[in-house]
Design a protein around this motif. Structure first.
Motif, PDB file in Angstrom:
ATOM      1  N   GLN A   1      57.513  64.976  25.531  1.00  0.00           N
ATOM      2  CA  GLN A   1      57.779  63.797  24.721  1.00  0.00           C
ATOM      3  C   GLN A   1      56.990  62.597  25.240  1.00  0.00           C
ATOM      4  O   GLN A   1      56.820  62.420  26.442  1.00  0.00           O
ATOM      5  CB  GLN A   1      59.278  63.469  24.730  1.00  0.00           C
TER       6      GLN A   1
ATOM      7  N   ARG B   1      55.427  57.752  19.108  1.00  0.00           N
ATOM      8  CA  ARG B   1      56.311  58.342  18.104  1.00  0.00           C
ATOM      9  C   ARG B   1      55.747  58.152  16.700  1.00  0.00           C
ATOM     10  O   ARG B   1      55.249  57.071  16.360  1.00  0.00           O
ATOM     11  CB  ARG B   1      57.706  57.708  18.195  1.00  0.00           C
TER      12      ARG B   1
ATOM     13  N   ASP C   1      57.265  70.820  24.027  1.00  0.00           N
ATOM     14  CA  ASP C   1      58.462  69.997  24.216  1.00  0.00           C
ATOM     15  C   ASP C   1      58.200  68.714  24.996  1.00  0.00           C
ATOM     16  O   ASP C   1      59.138  68.003  25.364  1.00  0.00           O
ATOM     17  CB  ASP C   1      59.540  70.815  24.924  1.00  0.00           C
TER      18      ASP C   1
ATOM     19  N   LEU D   1      59.739  62.106  18.268  1.00  0.00           N
ATOM     20  CA  LEU D   1      59.898  62.020  19.717  1.00  0.00           C
ATOM     21  C   LEU D   1      58.562  61.982  20.441  1.00  0.00           C
ATOM     22  O   LEU D   1      58.512  62.122  21.666  1.00  0.00           O
ATOM     23  CB  LEU D   1      60.744  63.197  20.230  1.00  0.00           C
TER      24      LEU D   1
ATOM     25  N   ARG E   1      56.079  64.163  20.201  1.00  0.00           N
ATOM     26  CA  ARG E   1      55.541  65.484  20.530  1.00  0.00           C
ATOM     27  C   ARG E   1      54.402  65.844  19.586  1.00  0.00           C
ATOM     28  O   ARG E   1      54.462  65.525  18.386  1.00  0.00           O
ATOM     29  CB  ARG E   1      56.647  66.536  20.468  1.00  0.00           C
TER      30      ARG E   1
END
Length: 308
Positions: A75, A80, A73, A95, A97
């Motif tokens: 970011q 991106r 999770d 995001l 990740r």
């Protein structure tokens, strides 16, 4: 008529050395049932390949998120939708990740749902179908009518109602999958038990004083284990696909948890600009389901007495 007598003495025979004794003796290596089944299973290259792939996927799901410098999770908006690179082997999502970590973390959820759902369906189906087939009569008729009532309602309706009541979580998904998935197992076990309880070994166990539960689980269910194991292995990919489908349409496991269906649903919003992001979860689902189907076919052939 004169009888001809032949005198035999030791000079007419030659003794064999110890190395020449038993040279024509042919013996088969003693093997247990499981060893023989494993030998047959290894001959099926597709099933063996599926087992290797599934083992690698399980190991990666356990250890990859633990050793990775990224979390599922975390970011990074500066990275991106990055393409695959040395730092991010499968790229990043919208995001920032890491997709590989999220894919392996999603494998934990998807595989756990698949195996736990299959195990629960196994327990419920075997117990319910075994009792129905063994007792018979009015009890069997009532239990089968209950199954007909459950089966008459679409399984998706059960899932939607359960999600509305308990929310979108792993427990709700498992409950929704298991509400009606055990019915096929129960019917199969019922049919097998009805056939086997007429056999001589079941009657012999009853005559010597064995209890009904012992006859059912110790003698009848054990002799049904071949088809039961095969059906269980095929339940796992069905549960994985169901969970992925529910997550993909938005009624499965909710964010930030990342199952394979959730990853595919997220990637759908950027499929036109970055189509590679949806390839990874879909490919993981397809290869895992395919491997499990190969394993199921291999187990069925290995446990089939006709292939001995």
């Amino acid at each position: 008529m004169e009888e001809t007598k032949v005198l035999l003495d030791d000079s007419m025979f030659e003794k064999l050395d110890d190395s020449e004794k038993n040279t024509e003796f042919i013996a088969m290596e003693s093997k247990t049932y499981l060893q023989d089944a494993w030998r047959c299973f290894k001959k099926n290259k597709l099933a063996l390949g599926g087992l290797v792939f599934l083992s690698i996927m399980i190991l990666l799901a356990i250890f990859a998120p633990m050793v990775s410098p990224y979390t599922y999770d975390a970011q990074d908006l500066d990275l991106r939708n990055a393409l695959p690179s040395a730092s991010h082997l499968l790229g990043t999502d919208k995001l920032g990740r890491d997709i590989l970590v999220r894919l392996m973390f999603g494998a934990r959820i998807s595989l756990a749902v698949g195996f736990v759902a299959a195990f629960l369906n196994l327990i419920i189906g075997v117990v319910y179908g075994g009792i129905s087939g063994f007792v018979g009569g009015k009890v069997d008729m009532v239990m089968m009518r209950i199954i007909d009532c459950i089966y008459s309602i679409p399984s998706m309706l059960y899932v939607i109602l359960i999600m509305m009541v308990f929310g979108s979580n792993i427990g709700s998904v498992l409950l929704g999958i298991c509400v009606s998935s055990w019915i096929g197992m129960a019917r199969q076990v019922r049919t097998q038990v009805q056939t086997l309880k007429q056999q001589e070994f079941a009657l012999a166990a009853y005559v010597i004083g064995a209890g009904k539960l012992r006859i059912l689980f110790k003698h009848l269910i054990i002799n049904c284990m071949g088809p039961i194991i095969v059906s269980t292995t095929l339940m796992v990919p069905e549960a994985i696909f169901t969970e992925s489908f529910l997550a993909f349409i938005g009624i499965g496991i909710s964010l930030p948890q990342a199952s394979w269906g959730t990853l595919a649903s997220e990637a759908r919003s950027v499929i036109q600009s970055y189509p590679l992001q949806i390839v990874w979860p879909v490919l993981a689902i397809c290869l895992t389901v395919l491997s499990l189907n190969f394993i199921g076919d291999g187990v069925g052939e290995a446990l089939d007495p006709k292939n001995r």
